[in-house]
Design a protein around this motif. Sequence first.
Motif, mmCIF file in Angstrom:
data_model
loop_
_atom_site.group_PDB
_atom_site.id
_atom_site.type_symbol
_atom_site.label_atom_id
_atom_site.label_comp_id
_atom_site.label_asym_id
_atom_site.label_seq_id
_atom_site.Cartn_x
_atom_site.Cartn_y
_atom_site.Cartn_z
ATOM 1 N N VAL A 13 -23.011 -30.965 -15.524
ATOM 2 C CA VAL A 13 -22.715 -29.743 -15.047
ATOM 3 C C VAL A 13 -22.721 -28.365 -16.025
ATOM 4 O O VAL A 13 -22.280 -28.680 -17.223
ATOM 5 N N ASN A 16 -26.399 -22.100 -16.080
ATOM 6 C CA ASN A 16 -28.066 -22.185 -16.284
ATOM 7 C C ASN A 16 -28.356 -21.777 -17.972
ATOM 8 O O ASN A 16 -27.374 -20.663 -18.189
ATOM 9 N N GLU A 169 -32.450 -32.262 -11.637
ATOM 10 C CA GLU A 169 -32.291 -31.690 -10.509
ATOM 11 C C GLU A 169 -33.301 -32.449 -9.490
ATOM 12 O O GLU A 169 -34.501 -32.004 -8.990
ATOM 13 N N HIS A 198 -27.193 -28.967 -8.674
ATOM 14 C CA HIS A 198 -26.493 -27.719 -8.378
ATOM 15 C C HIS A 198 -26.053 -27.877 -6.896
ATOM 16 O O HIS A 198 -25.408 -27.019 -6.120
#
Length: 302
Positions: A13, A16, A169, A198
């Motif tokens: 994590v 961005n 993702e 996310h």
Amino acid sequence: NVIIGVKDKIGLVGRNGAGKSTLLKIIADEMSPDSGDLTMPSESTLGFLHQEMVLPKGKTVIAETLTAFEGTKKIEKRINQINDEIAKRTDYESDSYAKLLNEFSELNDRFSLMGGENMRAEAEKVLKGLGFKNSDFSRLTDEFSGGWQMRIELSKMLLQHPDYLFLDEPTNHLDIESIIWLEKFLKDYSGAVVVISHDKTFLNNVTNRTLEIELGKVFEYKANYSKAMEMRAERREKTMAAMQNQQKVIAQRERTITRFMAKATKTKMAQSMKKQLDKMDRIEIQDEDLAAMNIRFPSAPR
């Protein structure tokens, strides 16, 4: 140092642009690091699903998915070769015979793990889990949108059962039923999984370790996403206190240096103190991203 264990389920994590995808590409040996070393067991296998993958055209969905078993077919061929050799040999006590039996056992275990006994059924099971219908199997991959083509790539990756599975993702193009199926698949997965996402619920349901990238550094938490964020808040609180204390010390030393520089007898001492201050490792902490999205929906007409 970051060590990825053989059965770790890791969430990667960070903001961005922090470097999550870059780090995965470096570990997957698709990019070279500016510094540091990467080591992996020589016989290990790696699968990397990322955003730039392009699916070959002109094959049916099932035919393209079955290309995942090319490695399995090679293993099957080698198993058959060993079978033939074992049938001919009589040197049962030799080291080479024992080595051959050991290879035979390892290959059979890997063949079984990769679904070698029933490749088509395994492929159909994974495709259905990711949302495809029986009627889709005979359609050409060209007929599907980019999101559905990504599902085919993901199916191939899962069927290959690599020792290390990197997913960037993976839930972006999945519906809720497919996400739930993927969560269960990854929780039961026998190898290591590193996933960028996310989707907080997905991370909580799949991962047991969290790596956070912040200001070019990697912070590790031995917990899923939600628990890791609690631990992160504690870490930031301690770092903030340490940074404030350091800033007080720096300000005090800068005042002393300025005072000493004004006296000719203490100029050398001031210069020495300044050199020491310049060498000090400054504690940094990234500002919290408190930006919020404000969405207003007008009243719906009847």
